[in-house]
Structures are given as structure tokens and as C-alpha cells.
Write a protein that holds these residues in place. Structure first.
Motif, PDB file in Angstrom:
ATOM      1  N   LEU A 115       0.871  -1.141  -0.022  1.00 46.93           N
ATOM      2  CA  LEU A 115       0.026   0.106  -0.154  1.00 46.93           C
ATOM      3  C   LEU A 115       0.821   1.259  -0.127  1.00 46.93           C
ATOM      4  O   LEU A 115       0.609   2.158  -0.763  1.00 46.93           O
ATOM      5  N   HIS A 116       1.901   1.260   0.951  1.00 48.15           N
ATOM      6  CA  HIS A 116       2.857   2.370   0.861  1.00 48.15           C
ATOM      7  C   HIS A 116       3.413   2.554  -0.360  1.00 48.15           C
ATOM      8  O   HIS A 116       3.654   3.866  -0.848  1.00 48.15           O
ATOM      9  N   GLU A 117       4.012   1.577  -1.041  1.00 48.00           N
ATOM     10  CA  GLU A 117       4.505   1.779  -2.356  1.00 48.00           C
ATOM     11  C   GLU A 117       3.751   2.334  -3.529  1.00 48.00           C
ATOM     12  O   GLU A 117       3.974   3.120  -4.251  1.00 48.00           O
ATOM     13  N   THR A 118       2.244   1.824  -3.256  1.00 45.05           N
ATOM     14  CA  THR A 118       1.261   2.208  -4.206  1.00 45.05           C
ATOM     15  C   THR A 118       1.136   4.150  -4.078  1.00 45.05           C
ATOM     16  O   THR A 118       1.074   4.671  -5.218  1.00 45.05           O
ATOM     17  N   LEU A 119       0.798   4.072  -2.861  1.00 42.97           N
ATOM     18  CA  LEU A 119       0.713   5.812  -2.584  1.00 42.97           C
ATOM     19  C   LEU A 119       1.972   6.428  -3.025  1.00 42.97           C
ATOM     20  O   LEU A 119       2.052   7.453  -3.476  1.00 42.97           O
ATOM     21  N   HIS A 120       3.122   6.134  -2.760  1.00 42.91           N
ATOM     22  CA  HIS A 120       4.440   6.464  -3.085  1.00 42.91           C
ATOM     23  C   HIS A 120       4.839   6.830  -4.270  1.00 42.91           C
ATOM     24  O   HIS A 120       5.134   7.823  -4.872  1.00 42.91           O
TER      25      HIS A 120
END
Length: 153
Positions: A115-120
Motif C-alpha cells: 500500500l505504501h509503495e502504491t501511494l508513494h
């Protein structure tokens, strides 16, 4: 001298805006975690960075996390303790060194990392779209300017 003062004020506005944007991004992250039934209330930015570091580079020990993140081993140890309690990471021992403790993401940690990667990535794409309006020479100057600012802070 007037332009220098104007630049200082503009830089201050930029830093404040970035702080506000960071808060909004963190709130968006928390909302997304709740939508996915991931309970992460109270997670800190440093904890997210440790998750990101382990997710990006794989199994890490406290020393390598400390070097990678430019933080003290004590700070990393505290963060890892919190992440262990949240069941975001696991402690493991490598076959060739049973004494040294390493950390890896749990299945729950992998979901958070993803999830963090997607938002980043979405944030990075936004910046890249913004930068497309500048010439290569202007981009080189911006790069140099930002590196100089970082070195001065």
C-alpha cells in the motif's frame, strides 16, 4: 538583497506546504489501511520507513537498517520493537549466524509495504508530471539547487 529575502520566504512557504502535504498523505494512508482492514492507528513515519526499507531490500538487521536510514541503532531497535508488537515484522536468524537477529516483513507487513509503495508511486508520478514543464538545463539547475539546499540544512 530583496530577491534573497523573497526566496527565503518562498522556501519557508514550500517547507510549510510540504509539511501539510505530508500530513495529508499520512491521513490518506491511514484511510486506505482502514479500507483494507489493516489496523495502523498511531503508526509513525519512521516506522513506515523501516517497513519500506525491509520491503525494498529484504531481510535486514538493526545495524544495516541503521546505516540505510541514517538513524541510531537504538532508535531502530525501538521502532523494530513496536513493529514486532504490531506483528508487522518477524525476527529471524540466518542459517550461517544464529546469534544475529534479522527482520523480515510478515504477511501483514507485506500488505502495508504494498500500500505504501502504491501511494508513494502515485506521489512520485505527480512530481514527474510537474517537472516535465522544465527544460533539461532547468532540471539540472533544480537538481543542483535542491542538493545544495540539502547540504546546507
Amino acid at each position: 538583497m530583496q530577491i534573497e529575502k523573497t526566496i527565503v520566504l518562498t522556501l519557508q512557504k514550500l517547507l510549510h506546504k510540504r509539511e501539510d502535504t505530508s500530513k495529508q498523505e499520512r491521513e490518506q494512508f491511514i484511510i486506505k489501511t482502514k479500507e483494507l482492514s489493516l489496523e495502523l492507528a498511531g503508526i509513525t513515519l519512521s516506522e513506515l520507513h523501516v517497513i519500506d526499507c525491509i520491503g525494498t531490500y529484504g531481510t535486514k538487521n538493526i545495524t544495516s537498517l541503521s546505516k540505510e536510514m541514517d538513524m541510531t541503532r537504538g532508535a531502530i531497535s525501538k521502532i523494530c520493537s513496536k513493529l514486532l508488537k504490531r506483528k508487522v515484522i518477524d525476527k529471524i536468524h540466518l542459517a550461517d549466524n544464529q546469534k544475529e537477529v534479522h527482520f523480515r516483513l510478515t504477511e501483514f507487513g507485506e500488505k502495508i509495504f504494498s500500500l505504501h509503495e502504491t501511494l508513494h508511486q502515485a506521489a512520485e508520478e505527480k512530481v514527474i508530471r510537474f517537472l516535465k514543464k522544465y527544460t533539461p538545463a532547468e532540471l539540472q539547475f533544480i537538481d543542483r539547487l535542491l542538493k545544495d539546499v540539502i547540504n546546507e540544512l
